[in-house]
Design an enzyme around this catalytic site. Structure first.
Site, short mmCIF file in Angstrom:
data_model
loop_
_atom_site.label_atom_id
_atom_site.label_comp_id
_atom_site.label_asym_id
_atom_site.label_seq_id
_atom_site.Cartn_x
_atom_site.Cartn_y
_atom_site.Cartn_z
N HIS A 1 28.02 56.45 26.90
CA HIS A 1 29.05 56.07 25.91
C HIS A 1 30.32 56.90 26.10
CE1 HIS A 1 27.15 53.08 23.39
NE2 HIS A 1 26.09 53.84 23.15
N CYS B 1 20.87 49.61 21.31
CA CYS B 1 22.10 50.34 20.98
C CYS B 1 22.64 49.84 19.66
CB CYS B 1 23.12 50.13 22.09
SG CYS B 1 24.67 51.01 21.82
N HIS C 1 21.72 57.62 27.86
CA HIS C 1 22.33 56.51 27.12
C HIS C 1 23.60 56.97 26.39
CE1 HIS C 1 21.98 52.80 24.46
NE2 HIS C 1 22.85 53.55 23.82
N GLU C 2 23.48 58.09 25.68
CA GLU C 2 24.63 58.58 24.90
C GLU C 2 25.73 59.10 25.83
OE1 GLU C 2 24.61 57.61 22.03
OE2 GLU C 2 22.46 57.31 21.76
NI NI Z 1 24.29 53.18 22.34
#
Ligand code: NI
Length: 174
Positions: free
Chosen positions: A147, A101, A143-144
């Protein structure tokens, strides 16, 4: 004009907020946000970015899988802007593979993720898009997406033993 924003680093409060949905896709504010995200991502070796990483707590991500120094095996795809994304899993089980990341430099980890997912989002024109993503691209999406929930990939680990320094990661994948 290119606008590159400094990437928020782990510990920054913005990375722990639940990002707000976009209510007006065509607003100048949203267009500027997308441009900043695109420019900032293009300046990195990353394959995805989320608005909280440029300190804007809004539900916008870009998935841009491409082979880079960070991810030499990544498939090529057009950078895709996803607004207010949601997903459902199409595979019961998760598979572990490497992630890193831009907000957490110097380390990588093996993160369990769903292999196949159904994703819905608005594109930059406000059109509802409904697609199935698999494997690496599905991983980048999850993953995004995290966030936008105030999560980072370290929150998804089965064990701290799955965390590697970048130098050990490079040895491990050889
Ligand atoms: Ni990330």
């Amino acid at each position: 004009m290119t606008t590159i924003i400094e990437i928020a680093q782990l510990g920054a409060k913005v990375l722990r907020l639940h990002a707000e949905p976009i209510t007006d896709v065509s607003s100048t504010e949203t267009l500027q946000l997308i441009k900043k995200l695109q420019d900032t991502l293009a300046s990195t070796e990353g394959v995805g970015i989320a608005a909280p990483q440029i300190s804007i707590s809004k539900q916008v991500i870009i998935i841009a899988s491409r082979p880079t120094l960070r991810y030499p095996e990544a498939p090529v795809m057009e950078p895709t802007v996803m607004i207010n994304p949601i997903f459902t899993m199409l595979s019961e089980t998760k598979e572990k593979d490497w992630e890193g990341c831009l907000s957490i430099p110097g380390i990588r980890a093996r993160v369990p993720r769903y292999k196949k997912i159904q994703v819905k989002y608005l594109d930059h024109l406000g059109t509802v898009i409904d697609i199935v993503l698999e494997d690496f691209v599905a991983r980048v999406f999850q993953h995004e997406f995290d966030h936008l929930q105030g999560k980072v990939y370290l929150d998804q680990l089965e064990s701290n033993e799955d965390i590697y320094s970048e130098s050990e990661y490079l040895l491990a994948i050889k």
